[in-house]
Scaffold this motif. Sequence first.
Motif, PDB file in Angstrom:
ATOM      1  N   SER A  46     -51.200  40.141  26.139  1.00 25.28           N
ATOM      2  CA  SER A  46     -50.823  40.072  27.661  1.00 25.28           C
ATOM      3  C   SER A  46     -51.855  40.566  28.348  1.00 25.28           C
ATOM      4  O   SER A  46     -52.939  41.131  28.019  1.00 25.28           O
ATOM      5  CB  SER A  46     -49.484  41.664  27.532  1.00 25.28           C
ATOM      6  N   GLU A 109     -47.321  33.959  26.556  1.00 27.52           N
ATOM      7  CA  GLU A 109     -47.743  34.816  27.673  1.00 27.52           C
ATOM      8  C   GLU A 109     -47.887  33.988  28.877  1.00 27.52           C
ATOM      9  O   GLU A 109     -48.087  32.732  28.795  1.00 27.52           O
ATOM     10  CB  GLU A 109     -49.168  35.437  27.293  1.00 27.52           C
ATOM     11  N   GLN A 114     -52.227  36.198  33.037  1.00 24.97           N
ATOM     12  CA  GLN A 114     -53.384  36.281  32.224  1.00 24.97           C
ATOM     13  C   GLN A 114     -54.362  36.070  33.218  1.00 24.97           C
ATOM     14  O   GLN A 114     -55.642  36.744  33.277  1.00 24.97           O
ATOM     15  CB  GLN A 114     -53.281  35.490  30.971  1.00 24.97           C
TER      16      GLN A 114
END
Length: 356
Positions: A46, A109, A114
Amino acid sequence: MNALLQRLQIDLPLFQGPMTGSDTPQLAAAVSQAGGLGFLGCGMRSPQAMREAAAAVRAATAKPFGMNLFVLEQPTPDAATVQAAIDRLAPLYADLGLPPPEAPARWCEDFHAQFEALLDARPAVASFTFGILSAAQVRRLKDEADSYVIGTATTLAEAQAWAEVGADAVVASGMEAGGHRGTFLEDFEASMVGTLALVPQCVDALSIPVIAAGGIMDGRGIAAAQALGAQGVQLGTAFLACPESAIGPAQRTAMAGAQATDTRVTRIYSGRPARGLVNAMMERLAMHEAAVPAYPVQNALTGALRRAAAAQGRADYLSLWAGQGVGAARPLPAAQLVALLAQEWRDVSKSTAARH
């Protein structure tokens, strides 16, 4: 010292492969501190976990390190596809005393979140696999984070595509490599090019540095890659055996007894072709391989199974990622392995020079 080492301010042309899920900040820091370039595989971290991992590396070393992301969008599989995948996996879950998997709230994710976390972390190197960035994204990494941008290529066309969007260097990843194939342009079968064939093609066609990956396990491999024109090498399986990696005892035992002929490329664990050691799960699901939903759907659905297998010490249901060089892996602390690789590489280079 070549241009790549000068730009990155590292002593050795030696990169630790990112190995998402098997890497640790301790491994990355140890490799960087020893003179190579350590990497964090952040494809499944994450944004907050990315920040924490980068901080942990910086707490352990002042040397440069890299962070790697998977270039992915959220998939939207239909319910029937997901249910069929769950039904195929249910007997394996039952074997480990688990209920069948359920579709998660999201499959992977969020890449865009990111990417912003990567900009915040400002690693010396930002590398990418599974896809390609836009020229604008590459520019942001250089301008906002001062990061050196490296793309992963499994074919010459992919390497050229990365050069065109402004990447600073390319990892030419041969089919010998362990773990997921980084293919994003051609079909996977056509992209199974060996390191020995891929690296010189990329070196001849590109004006940016090429980093060789796939099957490199010792100083001879490093010297061979350099003879082909690579300015650096990336080793994954070699570092997987280090005590600092995150793999468990069951995987270490499986690796210790394995040879090149024990690896296969399969989609059954994650939905994306990846090289690993043959085990019961690979054999049981082989007949369904064509039906497996693409990454990251299958990867999410097998996640709890693989975590439970690791907890129970069951190598038969783990994704035992390893390259064809697995038989040459040495279970040394990362700093010792880097020192040994460097010594072997120098010895080979000297003896080669002496013969000419």
